[in-house]
Each structure stands twice: as C-alpha cells, then as structure tokens.
Design a protein around this motif. Structure first.
Motif, PDB file in Angstrom:
ATOM      1  N   UNK A 157      58.460 -33.260 -40.008  1.00 27.69           N
ATOM      2  CA  UNK A 157      57.968 -32.094 -39.279  1.00 27.69           C
ATOM      3  C   UNK A 157      56.548 -31.731 -39.664  1.00 27.69           C
ATOM      4  N   UNK A 158      56.254 -31.716 -40.968  1.00 25.05           N
ATOM      5  CA  UNK A 158      54.909 -31.350 -41.409  1.00 25.05           C
ATOM      6  C   UNK A 158      53.898 -32.442 -41.061  1.00 25.05           C
ATOM      7  N   UNK A 159      54.304 -33.699 -41.153  1.00 28.40           N
ATOM      8  CA  UNK A 159      53.387 -34.785 -40.750  1.00 28.40           C
ATOM      9  C   UNK A 159      53.019 -34.648 -39.271  1.00 28.40           C
ATOM     10  N   UNK A 160      53.989 -34.270 -38.458  1.00 31.87           N
ATOM     11  CA  UNK A 160      53.733 -34.086 -37.028  1.00 31.87           C
ATOM     12  C   UNK A 160      52.715 -32.953 -36.815  1.00 31.87           C
ATOM     13  N   UNK A 161      52.885 -31.853 -37.515  1.00 30.38           N
ATOM     14  CA  UNK A 161      51.936 -30.741 -37.401  1.00 30.38           C
ATOM     15  C   UNK A 161      50.536 -31.204 -37.790  1.00 30.38           C
ATOM     16  N   UNK A 162      50.432 -31.872 -38.923  1.00 27.59           N
ATOM     17  CA  UNK A 162      49.120 -32.332 -39.400  1.00 27.59           C
ATOM     18  C   UNK A 162      48.484 -33.314 -38.420  1.00 27.59           C
ATOM     19  N   UNK A 163      49.270 -34.218 -37.893  1.00 28.12           N
ATOM     20  CA  UNK A 163      48.766 -35.254 -36.993  1.00 28.12           C
ATOM     21  C   UNK A 163      48.342 -34.684 -35.644  1.00 28.12           C
ATOM     22  N   UNK A 164      49.102 -33.761 -35.102  1.00 21.83           N
ATOM     23  CA  UNK A 164      48.840 -33.301 -33.737  1.00 21.83           C
ATOM     24  C   UNK A 164      47.965 -32.057 -33.642  1.00 21.83           C
ATOM     25  N   UNK A 165      47.943 -31.242 -34.671  1.00 20.67           N
ATOM     26  CA  UNK A 165      47.181 -29.992 -34.575  1.00 20.67           C
ATOM     27  C   UNK A 165      45.926 -29.987 -35.432  1.00 20.67           C
ATOM     28  N   UNK A 166      45.912 -30.790 -36.494  1.00 18.31           N
ATOM     29  CA  UNK A 166      44.795 -30.702 -37.418  1.00 18.31           C
ATOM     30  C   UNK A 166      43.915 -31.940 -37.425  1.00 18.31           C
ATOM     31  N   UNK A 167      44.496 -33.116 -37.454  1.00 16.23           N
ATOM     32  CA  UNK A 167      43.689 -34.316 -37.692  1.00 16.23           C
ATOM     33  C   UNK A 167      43.727 -35.344 -36.566  1.00 16.23           C
TER      34      UNK A 167
END
Length: 163
Positions: free
Chosen positions: A148-158
C-alpha cells in the motif's frame, strides 16, 4: 501563461523537488477495530508502522530529499496524538525547523480486513497539501502494508519505479 505553468507543475507531480528539506513527522495508527477493542493492541501492527515509516524515509532520501532532525520540535510532537490532523501544528513545527515541506501519514484500521492509509506532503507556509494519496488495503500483513505504501509513493510522489 500562469495557467499553463500551473498545469505543467501539477502534471509533473507538484512543486516539491529533490533537494528540498522535509520534516517527516511520522505515520499515526488510528485503530477503531473490534479486534483491538477486544484483544488489545497487536504488537505486529506497531512493527508494520515502523516498516512503512522506514520505507517512506528511505525512499525520500533515495530521491534526494533531506529529512530534517526533529529534535528541536520533539517536545511539541510528543504532545500531539496525530500530526496529520492537529489543526496546523504540523505546518507550525515544519516552519520552526525551516522545512520546505512537512510530511505526515495515517493508517486507519477498521478491521483486520479493512485498512486505509494515506501520506500527505504539505506546504508549511499555507498548510495546503501539495502531494498526497489515500489507498485502501485488504489484509493486515507486513506485505499488504508495504504494498500500500509503495503504491502511494510510486503514484503520488515519485511517478516511477523505486530507486
């Protein structure tokens, strides 16, 4: 012309850029589950919380951000239950640290099957969110929390693969 610039900044993922300083105030576990009410806090969830905090910190550092030392605001932070929802205290602490951005997150556990997590990057001057995402996850395991956190980082931040 301003509108085109604003659209370009939004399309590229917002105004934050590598090299900026970030006050990462951590991720808060909000647990309203019946399991915890009946059985008490599951120590594995506190471990998972640390896992995703470490993941976020490592990813921001790998992307070139500077994570600031929180020692000057630690007493303020210790008085706050949830820095993600403290009526602007997160922005005030980040300003005190001289941060370009403040980063806060939450994991809300409804049950062992239903969890929601979010990560928000805000501008300390305005308190406005410049990047962020909320995702729901289904299952309460190390892997599901990390996914879940990897998805957030990948799609919203980086916007791409992990470094």
């Amino acid at each position: 012309m301003r509108r085109i610039f604003a659209l370009l900044v939004f399309a590229l993922g917002g105004p934050a850029a590598a090299g900026d300083s970030v006050a990462f105030l951590g991720i808060t576990l909000l647990d309203s589950s019946l399991q915890t009410a009946e059985l008490g806090q599951n120590p594995a969830e506190l471990t998972r919380l640390q896992l995703i905090e470490d993941l976020v910190a490592e990813r921001f550092i790998a992307e070139g951000y500077t994570l600031l030392d929180l020692a000057p605001v630690q007493a303020d932070l210790d008085r706050v239950v949830n820095p993600a929802k403290c009526y602007g205290c997160d922005a005030r602490m980040a300003k005190k640290l001289g941060a370009d951005f403040v980063l806060v997150g939450e994991v809300q556990k409804v049950s062992n099957l239903i969890l929601s997590m979010n990560l928000q990057m805000r501008d300390p001057e305005t308190g406005q969110t410049v990047k962020g995402r909320v995702v729901d996850i289904r299952s309460n395991t190390n892997e599901s929390w990390l996914r879940g956190m990897r998805y957030i980082l990948k799609t919203a931040f980086f916007k791409g693969e992990e470094k």
